[in-house]
Design a protein around this motif. Structure first.
Motif, PDB file in Angstrom:
ATOM      1  N   SER A 161       0.834  -1.205   0.000  1.00 40.31           N
ATOM      2  CA  SER A 161       0.000   0.000   0.000  1.00 40.31           C
ATOM      3  C   SER A 161       0.866   1.251   0.000  1.00 40.31           C
ATOM      4  CB  SER A 161      -0.937   0.015   1.212  1.00 40.31           C
ATOM      5  OG  SER A 161      -1.591   1.265   1.324  1.00 40.31           O
ATOM      6  N   ILE A 214       2.235   2.025  -3.471  1.00 41.90           N
ATOM      7  CA  ILE A 214       1.225   2.541  -4.400  1.00 41.90           C
ATOM      8  C   ILE A 214       0.784   3.941  -3.991  1.00 41.90           C
ATOM      9  CG2 ILE A 214      -1.101   2.153  -5.287  1.00 41.90           C
ATOM     10  CD1 ILE A 214      -0.554  -0.875  -4.918  1.00 41.90           C
ATOM     11  N   THR A 215       0.624   4.169  -2.689  1.00 41.36           N
ATOM     12  CA  THR A 215       0.269   5.512  -2.215  1.00 41.36           C
ATOM     13  C   THR A 215       1.297   6.525  -2.687  1.00 41.36           C
ATOM     14  OG1 THR A 215      -0.867   4.643  -0.244  1.00 41.36           O
ATOM     15  CG2 THR A 215      -0.139   6.936  -0.168  1.00 41.36           C
ATOM     16  N   MET A 255      -2.871   5.382  -8.638  1.00 43.91           N
ATOM     17  CA  MET A 255      -2.976   4.322  -7.631  1.00 43.91           C
ATOM     18  C   MET A 255      -3.750   3.120  -8.159  1.00 43.91           C
ATOM     19  SD  MET A 255      -3.345   6.269  -3.944  1.00 43.91           S
ATOM     20  CE  MET A 255      -4.707   7.343  -4.386  1.00 43.91           C
ATOM     21  N   SER A 308      -4.105  -0.638  -6.721  1.00 46.91           N
ATOM     22  CA  SER A 308      -4.938  -0.406  -5.542  1.00 46.91           C
ATOM     23  C   SER A 308      -6.333  -0.980  -5.729  1.00 46.91           C
ATOM     24  CB  SER A 308      -5.053   1.089  -5.242  1.00 46.91           C
ATOM     25  OG  SER A 308      -5.929   1.310  -4.141  1.00 46.91           O
ATOM     26  N   GLU A 309      -6.881  -1.551  -4.655  1.00 45.74           N
ATOM     27  CA  GLU A 309      -8.294  -1.916  -4.621  1.00 45.74           C
ATOM     28  C   GLU A 309      -9.117  -0.654  -4.347  1.00 45.74           C
ATOM     29  OE1 GLU A 309      -8.319  -4.666  -1.345  1.00 45.74           O
ATOM     30  OE2 GLU A 309      -6.518  -5.633  -2.137  1.00 45.74           O
ATOM     31  N   MET A 328     -10.674   2.116  -2.378  1.00 51.98           N
ATOM     32  CA  MET A 328     -10.014   2.703  -1.210  1.00 51.98           C
ATOM     33  C   MET A 328     -10.992   2.975  -0.080  1.00 51.98           C
ATOM     34  SD  MET A 328      -7.397   5.141  -3.362  1.00 51.98           S
ATOM     35  CE  MET A 328      -8.259   5.063  -4.929  1.00 51.98           C
ATOM     36  N   SER A 354      -3.782   4.213  -0.638  1.00 47.26           N
ATOM     37  CA  SER A 354      -4.214   3.100  -1.478  1.00 47.26           C
ATOM     38  C   SER A 354      -4.573   1.905  -0.592  1.00 47.26           C
ATOM     39  CB  SER A 354      -3.099   2.706  -2.445  1.00 47.26           C
ATOM     40  OG  SER A 354      -2.038   2.073  -1.745  1.00 47.26           O
ATOM     41  N   ALA A 355      -5.210   0.915  -1.178  1.00 47.84           N
ATOM     42  CA  ALA A 355      -5.587  -0.294  -0.435  1.00 47.84           C
ATOM     43  C   ALA A 355      -4.993  -1.525  -1.101  1.00 47.84           C
ATOM     44  CB  ALA A 355      -7.102  -0.431  -0.360  1.00 47.84           C
ATOM     45  N   TRP A 356      -4.338  -2.358  -0.287  1.00 47.13           N
ATOM     46  CA  TRP A 356      -3.777  -3.633  -0.761  1.00 47.13           C
ATOM     47  C   TRP A 356      -4.240  -4.712   0.212  1.00 47.13           C
ATOM     48  CZ3 TRP A 356      -0.807  -4.864  -5.048  1.00 47.13           C
ATOM     49  CH2 TRP A 356      -0.267  -6.149  -5.064  1.00 47.13           C
ATOM     50  N   THR A 384      -4.132  -0.174   4.397  1.00 46.67           N
ATOM     51  CA  THR A 384      -3.853   1.169   3.894  1.00 46.67           C
ATOM     52  C   THR A 384      -2.711   1.815   4.663  1.00 46.67           C
ATOM     53  OG1 THR A 384      -6.147   1.522   3.194  1.00 46.67           O
ATOM     54  CG2 THR A 384      -4.793   3.487   3.561  1.00 46.67           C
TER      55      THR A 384
END
Length: 394
Positions: A175, A178-179, A207, A212-213, A215, A251-253, A257
């Motif tokens: 995360s 990607i952030t 992102m 990223s999924e 968010m 971002s979400a992984w 986050t």
């Protein structure tokens, strides 16, 4: 085909196919929680927070507004979901007992829930302070289960979740990567005339393209005077020459986050902006040193307050120097298991992870913020995100 038949087919073909972690990771979490439950003489936990349910089962959905519950006991897991959530309940978890109810039929929730809890025992832990625990569910259960005790056990799972495993730290690292890509893309987009919404779109695209999924919070972008108003967001406002542009992305992984803040000025920063940024940077250095195992959250907050003294009457600061992050769902990436703030007496442990949201705001003028997500090590705080800690100019 009704949702019962749908579940049966998925169970035979796709059970656990999208589970985010191996079984050993969930077993570790379960064992830690069971030990705490036994110490408190609890027979079961009734959990409704989507992030708690995810933490213990892997159940993952963007639809978090509906009633969902997990009954957790030392010997049994039972997941209750509406019919529209049958797919995630089967594909994302290895929970074998799934209680479905018609999406439109909330009256079907109580009796199956009460029956499972009745078999578990009379001391049931709940999280009294989480908004997902509906009033109708609790009043109904107390009517169906006279003599049963519902005990506030919110801190129980918090104390397990607050220390991250290696698997969780790996998710936070992804995360963070990607952030950083999203923030950098947004920084490069800043120029006079562009709108805050366009900057947010640039960062979000970067992102999402990087993996990223969905968010837990959308990218936060505010410019000029609006950056002085906490928790406003992009709203089609153009950037003017000399405006500071405040950015906060996460971002979400696998739902984890690692957020980050940066501020970029469309032009040359003023001396006042530079001075406020320097305070943010000194706050950050002070907190990293204070986040040592054994030290209290309150101790770190007191150290931060000393840095703020020269500007304390001039700028607004939230009072929270850090909050825990981990696996979350909308509407927030704040985990809520711990806060670096005055009066918080829990002690730092290796493996805790905090976002340090260091933003100072001059009311009705502008705000300057910069942050990293930081994990606690034996030697203090160590950043997971890679913020360059410069007041950028475009």
């Amino acid at each position: 085909m009704n949702h019962h038949d749908y579940r049966a087919i998925l169970q035979a073909t796709s059970a656990g196919s999208e589970c985010p972690f191996p079984e050993a990771e969930f077993q570790r979490r379960h064992e830690a929680l069971v030990e705490l439950m036994r110490a408190e003489s609890l027979d079961a936990l009734l959990l409704t927070d989507p992030s708690d349910i995810y933490y213990l089962t892997g159940y993952n959905t963007f639809e978090v507004s509906v009633h969902t519950a997990l009954i957790f006991t030392p010997r049994r897991l039972v997941l209750q979901v509406p019919s529209i959530e049958t797919g995630p309940a089967v594909a994302c978890t290895h929970v074998e007992e799934v209680l479905g109810y018609r999406w439109e039929g909330v009256e079907e929730v109580l009796i199956p829930l009460a029956e499972v809890l009745a078999e578990a025992g009379t001391r049931i832990g709940i999280d009294c302070w989480h908004g997902s625990l509906r009033y109708g569910v609790m009043t109904g259960l107390t009517e169906h289960l006279p003599g049963y005790r519902f005990i506030d056990a919110g801190p129980l799972l918090d104390s397990v979740r607050i220390v991250k495993s290696d698997a969780e730290l790996g998710c936070l690292a992804e995360s963070a990567r990607i952030t950083g890509l999203g923030i950098e893309a947004a920084v490069q987009a800043v120029r006079p005339g562009i709108t805050d919404s366009e900057i947010a779109a640039t960062g979000a695209q970067a992102m999402l393209e990087a993996g990223s999924e969905f968010m837990s919070m959308q990218p936060i972008v505010t410019v000029g005077r609006r950056s002085s108003i906490i928790h406003t967001n992009h709203q089609r406002h153009p950037v003017a020459e000399g405006d500071p542009v405040f950015l906060e992305f996460g971002s979400a992984w696998k739902r984890y986050t690692a957020p980050m803040m940066r501020t970029v000025v469309a032009g040359r920063p003023t001396a006042k902006m530079e001075a406020m940024f320097d305070v943010c940077q000194r706050l950050y250095t002070t907190l990293l040193q204070a986040m040592r195992p054994g030290q209290r959250f309150d101790d770190a907050a007191c150290a931060g307050e000393q840095v703020l003294v020269p500007m304390a009457s001039e700028v607004f600061f939230s009072g929270v120097f850090g909050y825990t992050v981990g696996a979350q769902f909308p509407p927030s990436w704040v985990e809520g298991t711990g806060f670096i703030a005055r009066g918080q007496m829990r002690r730092f442990e290796v493996g805790m992870v905090f976002h340090l949201p260091l933003c100072l705001r001059l009311p009705s003028q502008w705000g300057i913020g910069c942050s990293d997500t930081v994990r606690v090590t034996e030697h203090g705080g160590e950043p997971i995100t890679a913020n360059p800690w410069v007041l950028s100019s475009s």
